[in-house]
Design a protein around this motif. Sequence first.
Motif, PDB file in Angstrom:
ATOM      1  N   LEU A  50       0.825  -1.209  -0.017  1.00 55.57           N
ATOM      2  CA  LEU A  50      -0.159  -0.290   0.000  1.00 55.57           C
ATOM      3  C   LEU A  50       0.799   1.053  -0.097  1.00 55.57           C
ATOM      4  CD1 LEU A  50      -2.852  -1.054   2.652  1.00 55.57           C
ATOM      5  CD2 LEU A  50      -2.704  -1.258   0.132  1.00 55.57           C
ATOM      6  N   PHE A  51       0.244   2.261  -0.543  1.00 52.50           N
ATOM      7  CA  PHE A  51       0.992   3.667  -0.680  1.00 52.50           C
ATOM      8  C   PHE A  51       0.217   4.574   0.617  1.00 52.50           C
ATOM      9  CE2 PHE A  51       1.326   8.003  -2.400  1.00 52.50           C
ATOM     10  CZ  PHE A  51       2.605   8.026  -2.692  1.00 52.50           C
ATOM     11  N   VAL A  52       1.147   4.835   1.354  1.00 53.76           N
ATOM     12  CA  VAL A  52       0.616   5.584   2.610  1.00 53.76           C
ATOM     13  C   VAL A  52       1.109   7.171   2.633  1.00 53.76           C
ATOM     14  CG1 VAL A  52       0.577   5.724   5.292  1.00 53.76           C
ATOM     15  CG2 VAL A  52       0.666   3.670   4.209  1.00 53.76           C
ATOM     16  N   LYS A  53       0.159   7.976   2.695  1.00 51.51           N
ATOM     17  CA  LYS A  53       0.472   9.466   2.645  1.00 51.51           C
ATOM     18  C   LYS A  53       0.130  10.199   3.785  1.00 51.51           C
ATOM     19  CE  LYS A  53      -0.078  13.076  -0.884  1.00 51.51           C
ATOM     20  NZ  LYS A  53      -0.906  13.226  -2.370  1.00 51.51           N
ATOM     21  N   LEU A  54       1.121  10.850   4.285  1.00 51.02           N
ATOM     22  CA  LEU A  54       1.022  11.940   5.633  1.00 51.02           C
ATOM     23  C   LEU A  54       1.063  13.377   4.896  1.00 51.02           C
ATOM     24  CD1 LEU A  54       1.604   9.145   6.945  1.00 51.02           C
ATOM     25  CD2 LEU A  54       2.779  10.509   8.588  1.00 51.02           C
ATOM     26  N   ARG A  55       0.006  14.005   5.425  1.00 47.70           N
ATOM     27  CA  ARG A  55      -0.086  15.334   4.956  1.00 47.70           C
ATOM     28  C   ARG A  55      -0.044  16.382   6.257  1.00 47.70           C
ATOM     29  NH1 ARG A  55       0.485  19.054   0.511  1.00 47.70           N
ATOM     30  NH2 ARG A  55      -0.729  21.068   1.264  1.00 47.70           N
ATOM     31  N   GLY A  56       0.917  17.054   6.321  1.00 45.52           N
ATOM     32  CA  GLY A  56       0.946  17.998   7.393  1.00 45.52           C
ATOM     33  C   GLY A  56       0.140  19.410   7.236  1.00 45.52           C
ATOM     34  N   GLY A  57      -0.266  20.043   8.352  1.00 42.89           N
ATOM     35  CA  GLY A  57      -0.984  21.332   7.871  1.00 42.89           C
ATOM     36  C   GLY A  57      -2.644  20.940   7.697  1.00 42.89           C
ATOM     37  N   PRO A  58      -3.161  22.014   7.468  1.00 40.47           N
ATOM     38  CA  PRO A  58      -4.697  21.844   7.023  1.00 40.47           C
ATOM     39  C   PRO A  58      -4.751  20.793   6.120  1.00 40.47           C
ATOM     40  CG  PRO A  58      -3.899  24.270   7.118  1.00 40.47           C
ATOM     41  CD  PRO A  58      -2.425  23.490   7.191  1.00 40.47           C
ATOM     42  N   PHE A  59      -5.877  20.214   6.205  1.00 42.86           N
ATOM     43  CA  PHE A  59      -6.245  18.922   5.264  1.00 42.86           C
ATOM     44  C   PHE A  59      -7.420  19.401   4.604  1.00 42.86           C
ATOM     45  CE2 PHE A  59      -8.788  14.973   4.458  1.00 42.86           C
ATOM     46  CZ  PHE A  59      -7.842  14.304   3.681  1.00 42.86           C
ATOM     47  N   ASP A  60      -7.409  19.230   3.585  1.00 42.59           N
ATOM     48  CA  ASP A  60      -8.400  19.436   2.358  1.00 42.59           C
ATOM     49  C   ASP A  60      -8.801  17.930   1.879  1.00 42.59           C
ATOM     50  OD1 ASP A  60     -10.492  19.907   0.452  1.00 42.59           O
ATOM     51  OD2 ASP A  60      -9.140  21.014  -1.046  1.00 42.59           O
ATOM     52  N   ASP A  61     -10.162  17.461   2.331  1.00 39.50           N
ATOM     53  CA  ASP A  61     -10.573  16.011   1.935  1.00 39.50           C
ATOM     54  C   ASP A  61     -11.025  15.758   0.430  1.00 39.50           C
ATOM     55  OD1 ASP A  61     -13.026  17.600   1.697  1.00 39.50           O
ATOM     56  OD2 ASP A  61     -14.122  16.126   2.861  1.00 39.50           O
ATOM     57  N   LEU A  62     -10.648  16.919  -0.261  1.00 41.77           N
ATOM     58  CA  LEU A  62     -11.391  16.834  -1.865  1.00 41.77           C
ATOM     59  C   LEU A  62     -10.015  15.847  -2.665  1.00 41.77           C
ATOM     60  CD1 LEU A  62     -12.577  20.585  -2.682  1.00 41.77           C
ATOM     61  CD2 LEU A  62     -13.814  18.485  -2.477  1.00 41.77           C
ATOM     62  N   PRO A  63      -8.525  16.145  -2.401  1.00 44.15           N
ATOM     63  CA  PRO A  63      -8.042  15.179  -3.192  1.00 44.15           C
ATOM     64  C   PRO A  63      -8.305  13.704  -2.951  1.00 44.15           C
ATOM     65  CG  PRO A  63      -6.922  16.800  -2.083  1.00 44.15           C
ATOM     66  CD  PRO A  63      -8.043  17.146  -1.600  1.00 44.15           C
ATOM     67  N   VAL A  64      -9.123  13.346  -1.811  1.00 51.19           N
ATOM     68  CA  VAL A  64      -9.362  11.800  -1.645  1.00 51.19           C
ATOM     69  C   VAL A  64     -10.720  11.560  -2.075  1.00 51.19           C
ATOM     70  CG1 VAL A  64      -7.526  11.492  -0.151  1.00 51.19           C
ATOM     71  CG2 VAL A  64      -9.771  12.064   0.941  1.00 51.19           C
ATOM     72  N   ARG A  65     -11.655  12.604  -1.713  1.00 51.92           N
ATOM     73  CA  ARG A  65     -12.899  12.223  -2.175  1.00 51.92           C
ATOM     74  C   ARG A  65     -13.244  12.414  -3.683  1.00 51.92           C
ATOM     75  NH1 ARG A  65     -17.299  16.027   0.274  1.00 51.92           N
ATOM     76  NH2 ARG A  65     -18.805  14.562  -0.685  1.00 51.92           N
ATOM     77  N   VAL A  66     -12.570  13.391  -4.397  1.00 56.71           N
ATOM     78  CA  VAL A  66     -12.684  13.252  -5.921  1.00 56.71           C
ATOM     79  C   VAL A  66     -12.099  12.036  -6.547  1.00 56.71           C
ATOM     80  CG1 VAL A  66     -11.939  14.411  -8.092  1.00 56.71           C
ATOM     81  CG2 VAL A  66     -12.709  15.960  -6.137  1.00 56.71           C
ATOM     82  N   PRO A  67     -11.021  11.348  -6.284  1.00 56.58           N
ATOM     83  CA  PRO A  67     -10.691  10.216  -6.899  1.00 56.58           C
ATOM     84  C   PRO A  67     -11.622   9.105  -6.703  1.00 56.58           C
ATOM     85  CG  PRO A  67      -8.902  10.938  -5.376  1.00 56.58           C
ATOM     86  CD  PRO A  67      -9.814  12.191  -5.495  1.00 56.58           C
ATOM     87  N   TRP A  68     -11.919   8.871  -5.351  1.00 58.74           N
ATOM     88  CA  TRP A  68     -13.006   8.107  -5.125  1.00 58.74           C
ATOM     89  C   TRP A  68     -14.122   8.028  -5.729  1.00 58.74           C
ATOM     90  CZ3 TRP A  68     -17.762   7.568  -3.031  1.00 58.74           C
ATOM     91  CH2 TRP A  68     -18.339   6.480  -2.341  1.00 58.74           C
ATOM     92  N   LEU A  69     -14.812   9.281  -6.203  1.00 59.21           N
ATOM     93  CA  LEU A  69     -15.733   9.450  -6.791  1.00 59.21           C
ATOM     94  C   LEU A  69     -15.612   9.079  -8.245  1.00 59.21           C
ATOM     95  CD1 LEU A  69     -18.730  10.508  -7.072  1.00 59.21           C
ATOM     96  CD2 LEU A  69     -17.784  12.723  -7.691  1.00 59.21           C
ATOM     97  N   LEU A  70     -14.532   9.429  -8.832  1.00 61.63           N
ATOM     98  CA  LEU A  70     -14.172   9.178 -10.173  1.00 61.63           C
ATOM     99  C   LEU A  70     -14.037   7.644 -10.346  1.00 61.63           C
ATOM    100  CD1 LEU A  70     -11.624  11.898 -10.957  1.00 61.63           C
ATOM    101  CD2 LEU A  70     -13.737  11.934 -11.516  1.00 61.63           C
ATOM    102  N   ARG A  71     -13.211   7.100  -9.503  1.00 65.98           N
ATOM    103  CA  ARG A  71     -13.283   5.495  -9.708  1.00 65.98           C
ATOM    104  C   ARG A  71     -14.684   4.671  -9.646  1.00 65.98           C
ATOM    105  NH1 ARG A  71      -8.473   2.045 -10.143  1.00 65.98           N
ATOM    106  NH2 ARG A  71      -9.603   0.092 -10.878  1.00 65.98           N
ATOM    107  N   GLN A  72     -15.493   5.474  -8.637  1.00 65.87           N
ATOM    108  CA  GLN A  72     -17.007   4.722  -8.713  1.00 65.87           C
ATOM    109  C   GLN A  72     -17.865   5.066 -10.092  1.00 65.87           C
ATOM    110  OE1 GLN A  72     -16.243   3.289  -5.601  1.00 65.87           O
ATOM    111  NE2 GLN A  72     -18.377   3.285  -5.459  1.00 65.87           N
TER     112      GLN A  72
END
Length: 333
Positions: A50-72
């Motif tokens: 698996l590919f694990v990504k750690l993002r520091g600072g403020p988090f915007d959920d769009l970069p994970v919600r959008v690809p999830w929707l596109l794959r759906q």
Amino acid sequence: MLTKPAIDDTTIAACLRDAYGLDTAALAFLPLGADRNTAVYRAETDAGVLFVKLRGGPFDDLPVRVPWLLRQHGIEPVIAPLVTRAGALWTRLDGFTLTVFPFVTGRDGSETPLSEAHWHALGRALRAIHALELPADLAARIQRETYSGAWREKVRGFLALAAERSFADPVSADLAALLLRERPAIEALVRRADALAASLAARALPAVLCHADIHAWNVLIDPDDALYIVDWDTVTLAPKERDLMFPGGGLFGGWRSPHEEEALFYAGYSPAAVDRDALAYYRCERAVQDIAEFCAQILYAEPGDPDRANSLRLLSGQFRPGQVVELALRTGL
């Protein structure tokens, strides 16, 4: 991020176990990317690699919600995030936001040339993305193109700083020398982006969902020769040229000529009316943004940070003949 963050591997493994139900046998930090706020890891788990990504600072959920929707919606070149045991697309860990994706073993477009089939697949994928009708609640949260002059103003400031200040640090001094040497081209980029921004804002071109960062490093080819699009951190609602600027824009490793890249890409995307002014604007603005971001990374980081020298190398390359700056300035002329 090229430097491993100050967080123990055992802490990350515990988070994967608690949040995702994954048992981790091995975890390896990957020194990848120019983003100093993002660290990535390769995790060998009981569910696969698996590919694990750690993002520091403020988090915007769009970069994970959008690809999830596109794959759906069946867009296969998009890699969707894994869902936590609680049904979420991410979790929090010691000041970071942690997301998990299937690990695509392969090489990016800077390491290996895209074949004709890959270019066609990229074109088809972007066509489908641009045609997607988003749920209203999601669309309302995605940033929209405003043709802001913020990046251009920052570049003006860095040009002034390079002219007015002497730097003892050699990386900063080399950056200042580069800015002064390339000042005519940089000022031309800023002027043209300014003029095109005003014109495009008045025209109100139709906006579609855009990845907004489709360059060689965000396209992966796996051992089975499948193409994947990664990194949705810059998802935007904008004219389609926001994405179309990349094929032929000097950001795909130089394996093919700009004309060849565009011809192969549009064979997959299918014929489209491309607004040349919008294409020129986005190429100029992208070059301006890169200059501003690389300058900030070099001047504001600690002197010993290895990311600084890498940023200077990447920025210098954009001014070479036939590369990003030259291609941007001649687009639409």
